[in-house]
Design a protein around this motif. Structure first.
Motif, PDB file in Angstrom:
ATOM      1  N   ALA A 132       6.281  46.755 -20.203  1.00 32.70           N
ATOM      2  CA  ALA A 132       7.486  46.978 -20.800  1.00 32.70           C
ATOM      3  C   ALA A 132       8.104  47.466 -18.508  1.00 32.70           C
ATOM      4  O   ALA A 132       7.417  47.892 -18.151  1.00 32.70           O
ATOM      5  CB  ALA A 132       7.779  48.296 -21.470  1.00 32.70           C
ATOM      6  N   PRO A 133       9.564  47.151 -19.166  1.00 35.06           N
ATOM      7  CA  PRO A 133      10.069  47.487 -18.031  1.00 35.06           C
ATOM      8  C   PRO A 133      10.787  49.015 -17.654  1.00 35.06           C
ATOM      9  O   PRO A 133      10.862  49.025 -15.966  1.00 35.06           O
ATOM     10  CB  PRO A 133      11.726  47.059 -18.806  1.00 35.06           C
ATOM     11  CG  PRO A 133      11.789  46.588 -20.168  1.00 35.06           C
ATOM     12  CD  PRO A 133      10.516  46.720 -20.229  1.00 35.06           C
ATOM     13  N   TRP A 134       9.848  50.181 -17.594  1.00 36.16           N
ATOM     14  CA  TRP A 134      10.186  51.474 -17.818  1.00 36.16           C
ATOM     15  C   TRP A 134       9.152  51.645 -17.245  1.00 36.16           C
ATOM     16  O   TRP A 134       8.307  52.506 -16.845  1.00 36.16           O
ATOM     17  CB  TRP A 134      10.799  52.149 -19.193  1.00 36.16           C
ATOM     18  CG  TRP A 134       9.410  51.806 -20.266  1.00 36.16           C
ATOM     19  CD1 TRP A 134       9.021  52.286 -20.884  1.00 36.16           C
ATOM     20  CD2 TRP A 134      10.165  51.085 -21.110  1.00 36.16           C
ATOM     21  NE1 TRP A 134       8.456  51.819 -21.774  1.00 36.16           N
ATOM     22  CE2 TRP A 134       9.288  51.088 -22.881  1.00 36.16           C
ATOM     23  CE3 TRP A 134      11.831  50.651 -21.369  1.00 36.16           C
ATOM     24  CZ2 TRP A 134       9.872  50.315 -23.424  1.00 36.16           C
ATOM     25  CZ3 TRP A 134      11.650  49.012 -22.532  1.00 36.16           C
ATOM     26  CH2 TRP A 134      10.774  49.055 -23.306  1.00 36.16           C
ATOM     27  N   PHE A 135       7.383  50.451 -17.436  1.00 38.20           N
ATOM     28  CA  PHE A 135       6.659  51.417 -16.487  1.00 38.20           C
ATOM     29  C   PHE A 135       5.857  49.980 -15.277  1.00 38.20           C
ATOM     30  O   PHE A 135       5.929  49.366 -15.617  1.00 38.20           O
ATOM     31  CB  PHE A 135       5.603  51.298 -18.148  1.00 38.20           C
ATOM     32  CG  PHE A 135       4.905  51.573 -18.947  1.00 38.20           C
ATOM     33  CD1 PHE A 135       5.757  53.446 -18.731  1.00 38.20           C
ATOM     34  CD2 PHE A 135       5.319  50.906 -20.258  1.00 38.20           C
ATOM     35  CE1 PHE A 135       5.149  53.955 -20.047  1.00 38.20           C
ATOM     36  CE2 PHE A 135       5.337  51.838 -21.452  1.00 38.20           C
ATOM     37  CZ  PHE A 135       5.170  53.354 -21.013  1.00 38.20           C
ATOM     38  N   GLU A 136       5.686  50.942 -14.575  1.00 39.82           N
ATOM     39  CA  GLU A 136       5.331  50.036 -13.237  1.00 39.82           C
ATOM     40  C   GLU A 136       3.947  48.891 -14.254  1.00 39.82           C
ATOM     41  O   GLU A 136       3.605  49.794 -14.889  1.00 39.82           O
ATOM     42  CB  GLU A 136       4.482  51.405 -12.477  1.00 39.82           C
ATOM     43  CG  GLU A 136       3.518  50.231 -11.415  1.00 39.82           C
ATOM     44  CD  GLU A 136       3.264  51.569 -10.376  1.00 39.82           C
ATOM     45  OE1 GLU A 136       2.481  51.195  -9.940  1.00 39.82           O
ATOM     46  OE2 GLU A 136       3.713  52.872 -10.133  1.00 39.82           O
ATOM     47  N   PRO A 137       4.194  48.032 -13.309  1.00 35.74           N
ATOM     48  CA  PRO A 137       3.533  46.937 -13.519  1.00 35.74           C
ATOM     49  C   PRO A 137       1.609  47.416 -13.361  1.00 35.74           C
ATOM     50  O   PRO A 137       1.707  48.036 -12.436  1.00 35.74           O
ATOM     51  CB  PRO A 137       3.802  45.825 -12.813  1.00 35.74           C
ATOM     52  CG  PRO A 137       5.515  45.803 -12.937  1.00 35.74           C
ATOM     53  CD  PRO A 137       5.607  47.305 -12.820  1.00 35.74           C
ATOM     54  N   GLY A 138       0.606  46.918 -14.445  1.00 37.13           N
ATOM     55  CA  GLY A 138      -0.517  47.186 -14.195  1.00 37.13           C
ATOM     56  C   GLY A 138      -1.156  48.723 -14.067  1.00 37.13           C
ATOM     57  O   GLY A 138      -2.451  49.217 -13.891  1.00 37.13           O
TER      58      GLY A 138
END
Length: 175
Positions: A132-138
């Motif tokens: 999701a755009p609001w979570f840091e990838p990974g």
């Protein structure tokens, strides 16, 4: 696992970090619930600000969020999948919904959360966050981080509810 004690009634009580986390969540839940005291279903469904939010909708939203985040602790990111229409509808009371019914559902979710927190083998266990755009990838969140997030979200929405209630009839949760 943290220390547990047995009460005279045979119930297990927690101490330490788990007890502190649950006590903080209970306090925020209390303020949110208290804001809806003595309201009719019509009042609980009424928007009192430019926001789409109403008291019943906030309780419905917080109930759904707590349920999904506890599911996330147990099942991982698939528990966070939501229908966009259902997401929008959680902020208002639907046809036939009552404040009493929403509060009952909130109580059921609260009981489940308390049980899960009491029986989790490890608060450090992590799950990958959904994309999701609001979570840091990974990124991954531990059960502890999820619980802190639920506490913060509940407290924030209890504040929103207080503003809505004061706009509705002048009643305040605190003060």
């Amino acid at each position: 696992m943290e220390a547990e004690t047995m009460t005279t009634s045979g119930e297990t009580t927690l101490s330490g970090e788990r007890a502190d986390l649950l006590a903080s969540l209970r306090k925020s839940r209390h303020f949110l619930r208290f804001t809806g005291r003595d309201l009719t279903d019509e009042q609980a469904a009424r928007r009192t600000t430019v926001s789409e939010l109403c008291l019943g909708g906030l309780i419905k939203h917080v109930t759904g969020c707590e349920r999904r985040w506890v599911d996330f602790i147990l099942e991982g990111p698939t528990a966070m999948e939501a229908d966009p229409q259902a997401w929008a509808e959680q902020f208002r009371m639907g046809e036939g919904e009552t404040l009493a019914g929403l509060l009952e559902a909130y109580d059921e979710v609260a009981r489940r959360t308390e049980e899960v927190v009491a029986t989790l083998p490890d608060l450090d266990a992590t799950q990958p966050l959904p994309e999701a755009p609001w979570f840091e990838p990974g990124a991954r969140w531990s059960a502890r981080t999820v619980l802190l997030h639920v506490i913060a979200e509940t407290a924030q929405h209890a504040g929103h509810a207080d503003i809505i209630r004061e706009s509705l009839d002048g009643a305040k949760t605190m003060g």
